[in-house]
Design an enzyme around this catalytic site. Structure first.
Site, PDB file in Angstrom:
ATOM      1  CE  LYS A   1     -44.328 -20.741 -10.754  1.00 54.82           C
ATOM      2  NZ  LYS A   1     -44.504 -21.524 -11.922  1.00 54.82           N
TER       3      LYS A   1
ATOM      4  NE  ARG B   1     -37.941 -24.688 -14.640  1.00 57.62           N
ATOM      5  CZ  ARG B   1     -37.318 -23.580 -14.969  1.00 57.62           C
ATOM      6  NH1 ARG B   1     -36.011 -23.605 -15.215  1.00 57.62           N
ATOM      7  NH2 ARG B   1     -37.966 -22.437 -15.053  1.00 57.62           N
TER       8      ARG B   1
ATOM      9  CB  CYS C   1     -47.659 -24.448 -19.423  1.00 54.13           C
ATOM     10  SG  CYS C   1     -46.069 -23.710 -19.901  1.00 54.13           S
TER      11      CYS C   1
ATOM     12  CD  GLU D   1     -45.630  -9.363 -18.616  1.00 54.27           C
ATOM     13  OE1 GLU D   1     -46.671  -9.955 -18.955  1.00 54.27           O
ATOM     14  OE2 GLU D   1     -44.580  -9.402 -19.293  1.00 54.27           O
TER      15      GLU D   1
ATOM     16  CB  CYS E   1     -42.523 -26.473 -19.942  1.00 54.16           C
ATOM     17  SG  CYS E   1     -43.456 -26.313 -18.422  1.00 54.16           S
TER      18      CYS E   1
ATOM     19  CB  SER F   1     -40.841 -26.538  -6.363  1.00 54.37           C
ATOM     20  OG  SER F   1     -40.067 -25.843  -7.330  1.00 54.37           O
TER      21      SER F   1
ATOM     22  CE1 TYR G   1     -45.861 -28.284  -5.641  1.00 53.95           C
ATOM     23  CE2 TYR G   1     -44.786 -26.221  -5.047  1.00 53.95           C
ATOM     24  CZ  TYR G   1     -45.247 -27.098  -6.008  1.00 53.95           C
ATOM     25  OH  TYR G   1     -45.118 -26.787  -7.336  1.00 53.95           O
TER      26      TYR G   1
ATOM     27  CE  LYS H   1     -43.704 -19.806 -14.610  1.00 54.20           C
ATOM     28  NZ  LYS H   1     -44.391 -20.921 -15.289  1.00 54.20           N
TER      29      LYS H   1
HETATM   30  C1  PBG Z   1     -44.820 -24.086 -16.005  1.00 52.04           C
HETATM   31  C2  PBG Z   1     -44.784 -24.045 -14.544  1.00 52.04           C
HETATM   32  C3  PBG Z   1     -43.649 -24.042 -13.731  1.00 52.04           C
HETATM   33  C4  PBG Z   1     -44.093 -23.985 -12.412  1.00 52.04           C
HETATM   34  C5  PBG Z   1     -45.487 -23.957 -12.446  1.00 52.04           C
HETATM   35  N1  PBG Z   1     -45.902 -23.974 -13.788  1.00 52.04           N
HETATM   36  C6  PBG Z   1     -42.225 -24.210 -14.047  1.00 52.04           C
HETATM   37  C7  PBG Z   1     -41.467 -23.312 -14.882  1.00 52.04           C
HETATM   38  O1  PBG Z   1     -41.895 -22.208 -15.241  1.00 52.04           O
HETATM   39  O2  PBG Z   1     -40.373 -23.754 -15.204  1.00 52.04           O
HETATM   40  C8  PBG Z   1     -43.188 -23.951 -11.216  1.00 52.04           C
HETATM   41  C9  PBG Z   1     -43.814 -24.218  -9.917  1.00 52.04           C
HETATM   42  C10 PBG Z   1     -42.882 -24.486  -8.803  1.00 52.04           C
HETATM   43  O3  PBG Z   1     -41.652 -24.298  -8.879  1.00 52.04           O
HETATM   44  O4  PBG Z   1     -43.400 -24.915  -7.774  1.00 52.04           O
HETATM   45  N2  PBG Z   1     -45.718 -25.030 -16.503  1.00 52.04           N
END
Ligand code: PBG
Length: 331
Positions: free
Chosen positions: A255, A211, A122, A240, A124, A282, A321, A201
């Site tokens: 997710k 984040r 990804c 999806e 981001c 998270s 985690y 997702k």
């Molecule tokens: C995007 C990504 C995210 C998470 C895993 N891969 C964040 C998002 O979509 O903003 C989130 C994982 C988490 O909250 O534990 N690379």
């Protein structure tokens, strides 16, 4: 008519612990778990992540230690997230052979050769705007451009595989991302590398602490134009997932996990032979941690119950985690 009470007594099989264990329908073992790790592009150091107690952004030496400890605990897979020093509009640091994730893959493989290394594919963490791909402005609205992002995802995946990644996991919810990654891998002699797609997702509030950890908060807007609407039906999520399977996904992920067990269950019903992953995200981690720290909840019991529920709903594997803690608790 079948006989009921008092002949049938469902409490009989709950009478003592070995009996309950004997008739269990669901198990939880460390080899079902994948541990996420955050890495900074530096040889040494560890920076605590305030919102995720017990987790830190690791330098390479600390990463090697964490990999060894993970293996020692009986966990065989990690998923890596990199925090690069340099961010730009297209996230070019994600494609570098000496990028943070590429380096991290090599560090883990050297420390623990048989560790399964999964990489999140990804942009981001690498873009200055914090979005998951190339941003374009059209009719005054800025949004991630799907088709410009696809070839970059392919290149990122190949670069991870070149570094030694065992599984690549595209997470940006771009249409066609699995096909883009699959064909790029196939064209670079990585036909044997599986794709674990973040297939369903959702645009979730439960990613907040991640984040912070990955320094990937969008600088404008949100991710609702690419991640799914939480109010979408299970059927939309199944669609999806069907598309990702057609594009060549080997493992499908749902997710977040806890608020989306219905989606996991729908996936299990629809795709009986496909490995399913749940991402215990998270925010799910941090809220239990916070309550446990207050003495308001029994962390161990709450976590084992939640992860068992993910397995019961249909997850074969769980990204969590708590992987280290779970391995210790189950030992
Ligand atoms: C995007 C990504 C995210 C998470 C895993 N891969 C964040 C998002 O979509 O903003 C989130 C994982 C988490 O909250 O534990 N690379």
């Amino acid at each position: 008519m079948t006989e009921a009470f008092p002949t049938t007594r469902l409490r009989r099989l709950r009478h003592h612990a070995p009996l309950r264990r004997l008739v269990r329908g669901v198990d939880l073992t460390p080899d079902r778990l994948i541990l996420p790790l955050f890495i900074r592009d530096q040889s040494e150091g560890s920076r605590a992540i305030a919102s995720m107690p017990g987790h830190a952004q690791l330098g390479y030496r600390q990463l090697a230690d964490a990999a060894r400890e993970t293996r020692r605990l009986g966990i065989s897979a990690v998923i890596l997230f990199g925090i690069p020093d340099h961010k730009d509009a297209t996230g070019s640091a994600a494609l570098r052979d000496d990028g943070v994730v590429q380096n991290a893959v090599r560090v883990v493989k050297e420390a623990v050769p048989d560790m399964l290394v999964v990489t999140d594919v990804c942009f981001c963490e690498y873009t200055s705007h914090g979005h998951c791909g190339v941003v374009e402005q059209r009719r005054g609205i800025k949004d991630v451009d799907n088709d410009q992002t696809l070839p970059l995802l392919g290149r990122q995946a190949v670069s991870h595989a070149d570094a030694g990644a065992d599984i690549v996991a595209p997470s940006g919810m771009m249409d066609g991302m699995v096909q883009a990654v699959r064909s790029a891998l196939d064209g670079a002699s990585f036909a044997h590398i599986p794709v674990m797609s973040y297939a369903a997702k959702f645009a979730s509030a439960f990613y907040g602490p991640f984040r912070d950890a990955a320094e990937s908060t969008p600088q404008f807007g949100d991710r609702r134009t690419y991640q799914m609407d939480p109010a979408g039906s299970p059927g939309q999520a199944v669609r999806e997932m069907e598309m990702d399977l057609q594009e060549g996904a080997d493992i499908l992920m749902v997710k977040p996990a806890l608020a989306y067990l219905d989606i996991l269950h729908a996936a299990r019903q629809r795709f009986s032979g496909v490995p399913l992953a749940a991402y215990n995200v998270s925010g799910e981690f941090s809220m239990v941690k916070a309550a446990a720290r207050q003495g308001w909840i029994d962390e161990r019991a709450a976590v084992l119950e939640s992860l068992t529920a993910m397995r019961r709903a249909g997850a074969d594997l769980i990204v969590t985690y708590w992987a280290h803690d779970v391995a210790r608790w189950l030992a």
